[in-house]
Design an enzyme around this catalytic site. Structure first.
Site, PDB file in Angstrom:
ATOM      1  N   HIS A  73       0.823  -1.225   0.000  1.00 31.97           N
ATOM      2  CA  HIS A  73       0.000   0.000   0.000  1.00 31.97           C
ATOM      3  C   HIS A  73       0.853   1.270   0.000  1.00 31.97           C
ATOM      4  CE1 HIS A  73      -3.660  -2.227   0.347  1.00 31.97           C
ATOM      5  NE2 HIS A  73      -3.360  -2.735   1.527  1.00 31.97           N
ATOM      6  N   ASP A 105      -2.545 -10.351  -2.827  1.00 30.42           N
ATOM      7  CA  ASP A 105      -3.181  -9.937  -1.565  1.00 30.42           C
ATOM      8  C   ASP A 105      -4.675  -9.673  -1.824  1.00 30.42           C
ATOM      9  OD1 ASP A 105      -2.165  -8.627   1.283  1.00 30.42           O
ATOM     10  OD2 ASP A 105      -3.959  -7.619   0.506  1.00 30.42           O
ATOM     11  N   HIS A 160      -6.304  -7.164  -0.917  1.00 27.19           N
ATOM     12  CA  HIS A 160      -6.502  -5.738  -1.194  1.00 27.19           C
ATOM     13  C   HIS A 160      -5.658  -5.294  -2.386  1.00 27.19           C
ATOM     14  CE1 HIS A 160      -7.152  -6.318   3.211  1.00 27.19           C
ATOM     15  NE2 HIS A 160      -8.240  -5.619   2.931  1.00 27.19           N
ATOM     16  N   ASP A 188      -4.602 -12.750   2.949  1.00 26.03           N
ATOM     17  CA  ASP A 188      -5.892 -12.346   3.501  1.00 26.03           C
ATOM     18  C   ASP A 188      -7.042 -12.669   2.557  1.00 26.03           C
ATOM     19  OD1 ASP A 188      -4.737 -10.435   1.884  1.00 26.03           O
ATOM     20  OD2 ASP A 188      -4.995  -8.767   3.274  1.00 26.03           O
TER      21      ASP A 188
HETATM   22 ZN   LIG Z   1      -4.374  -7.089   2.362  1.00 28.59          ZN
END
Ligand SMILES: [Zn+2]
Length: 371
Positions: A179, A214, A216, A303
Site C-alpha cells: 500500500h 493480496d 486488497h 488475507d
Molecule cells: Zn491485504
C-alpha cells in the site's frame, strides 16, 4: 575437533545449495508493534501484529524448506530508487517530533489529511502525518522506520539470492509494503518492499513483473510503476467499490504514458471460491508470460483466506487452504526466478500453514518441472 567443525560447515553448505527455498527474516520485526489503529470510526487493536510473522516463522521452521537467514544491510540507496527522500526523512523523524510537540507517545496517527485541493505540504509535527499517510492504519512508533527498512532489506536479500542463481526465495517482510507509494504510507505499509525488490532486480533485467495476490489492491505498487513500461504490475484483489483501499484498483486503470498497458487490475466481486480465483490467476499468468520478464516478484498476501478478519464485514474471499498449493503451482508454471514478499494475512491461526501451502505448491511444481 577441526574435522567435526568442517563436516558441520560442509553439511550446512550442502543444505544451503540443496535448499528448496530460503527464507529471509529477522526477529527485530517485533520492535514495530502498533498498540492500535483508527479504523471505521474507532480505535481498535492493530490487526498487523508481531504474532503474524511469528506464526509464519514457526510454520516455515516446521516445513523445513531450507535455511532461515537474516537480511543483509543495503543502506538507503535502493529505498531512494522507489521512495522520495522527503518521505523517508518523515518516516525517520516524525515520532520524536510528534512526541516533542506534545502528542501521544503511543503512536503517530494523523487526524487531518491532505486531500485533493487542500494538499500543501506542512511540516508541523502534528500536521505532517496527514500529508505523508493516507489513513489511520499505519501508526508510526519509535522504531518503525528502522524496522520497515529491515523488511525492505529482507526483500532485497531475497532479490540478491535470485541474482546468485536461486530459483526462488521468500522474504518474510513485516511490516508489509504494497500500500506504500513513492511518498505516501497507509494500510500498515511504510516502504514498498516488493517495489523496492522489483526495482533492484530491474537493474539486472530489461523487464520485471510484480504479481500481487493480496486480498486488497496494491495501490502503492501501482502508483510507483504506473508510468513505466519496464515493470508490469498485475493485481488480483477484492472489488475496490466495496473494499479497501476504495480509491484505486479498478479494471480500467491500465497504466499511463510509457506504462500504458503495463498495469492489469483484476478486481473480483462477491465471495470468490477457489475455482473463481484460479480463473483470475490464469488471466494474470497469461499476461505475465506474454510480458516475458526476467524476474517475478509476488506480493504474497494471504488475507484472501475465508474468514480473514480484515475483509470488510466478513464478506471476503471464500478461499480454503487447498487453494494455496494450486496458486503456488500456477506461479511456478511461469518458470521465472521468483521472489515471494509477505504482504497481508490476518487470520492468524491459519496464516502460517497457508504460507507454507503456497510455497509448497510452488516448490513441488518447480521440482516436477526440473525432473
Ligand atoms: Zn491485504
Amino acid at each position: 575437533m577441526q574435522t567435526t567443525i568442517n563436516n558441520r560447515s560442509h553439511a550446512r553448505m550442502l543444505w544451503y545449495h540443496t535448499a528448496l527455498m530460503i527464507t529471509i527474516t529477522t526477529p527485530d520485526h517485533a520492535l514495530h508493534a502498533a498498540p492500535h489503529e483508527f479504523l471505521d470510526g474507532q480505535i481498535v487493536p492493530a490487526f498487523e501484529s508481531p504474532a503474524r510473522a511469528e506464526i509464519i516463522h514457526a510454520a516455515l521452521r516446521a516445513a523445513a524448506f531450507g535455511p532461515i537467514l537474516p537480511p543483509r544491510q543495503f543502506g538507503e540507496k535502493p529505498l531512494l530508487a522507489v521512495h522520495d527522500a522527503s518521505y523517508l526523512r518523515f518516516l525517520e523523524t516524525i515520532y520524536q517530533r510528534w512526541v516533542a510537540a506534545g502528542a501521544t507517545p503511543a503512536a503517530v496517527i494523523p487526524s487531518t489529511f491532505a486531500a485533493r485541493w487542500m494538499n500543501r505540504p506542512c511540516n508541523d509535527p502534528l500536521a505532517e502525518p496527514g500529508y505523508y499517510l493516507f489513513d489511520g492504519s499505519a501508526p508510526i512508533m519509535a522504531d518503525t522506520y528502522r524496522i520497515a527498512s529491515q523488511a525492505a532489506n529482507a526483500a532485497l536479500t531475497a532479490a540478491d539470492l535470485l541474482l546468485q542463481g536461486e530459483r526462488a526465495a521468500y522474504a518474510l517482510c513485516r511490516p508489509p509494503g504494497h500500500h506504500a507509494g513513492s511518498d505516501l504510507g497507509g494500510g500498515y505499509c511504510y516502504l514498498n518492499n516488493a517495489a523496492i525488490a522489483a526495482q533492484y532486480l530491474r537493474q539486472h533485467s530489461e523487464r520485471v513483473a510484480v504479481l500481487d495476490i493480496d486480498f486488497h489492491h496494491g495501490n502503492g505498487t501501482q502508483q510507483i510503476f504506473y508510468e513505466r513500461g519496464d515493470v508490469l504490475v498485475v493485481s488480483i484483489h477484492a472489488d475496490p467499490a466495496r473494499n479497501y483501499p476504495y480509491f484505486s484498483g479498478y479494471a480500467d486503470e491500465s497504466g499511463q504514458g510509457s506504462g500504458t498497458n503495463a498495469n492489469l487490475n483484476i478486481p473480483l466481486t462477491g465471495t470468490p471460491t477457489n475455482d473463481d480465483y484460479m480463473i483470475a490467476l490464469e488471466q494474470a499468468g497469461a499476461r505475465i508470460a506474454s510480458f516475458a520478464p526476467g524476474f517475478l516478484v509476488v506480493s504474497a498476501g494471504l488475507d484472501t483466506y475465508s474468514g480473514d478478519p480484515v475483509a470488510e464485514n466478513g464478506a471476503g474471499f471464500a478461499l480454503t487452504q487447498a487453494a494455496y498449493p494450486l496458486i503456488g503451482a500456477r506461479i511456478a508454471d511461469l518458470g521465472l526466478p521468483t521472489l515471494f514478499a509477505q504482504e497481508g494475512g490476518y487470520g492468524v491461526a491459519a496464516l502460517g500453514e497457508n504460507v507454507v501451502a503456497l510455497l509448497r505448491g510452488f516448490i513441488v511444481q518447480q521440482e516436477q518441472q526440473r525432473s
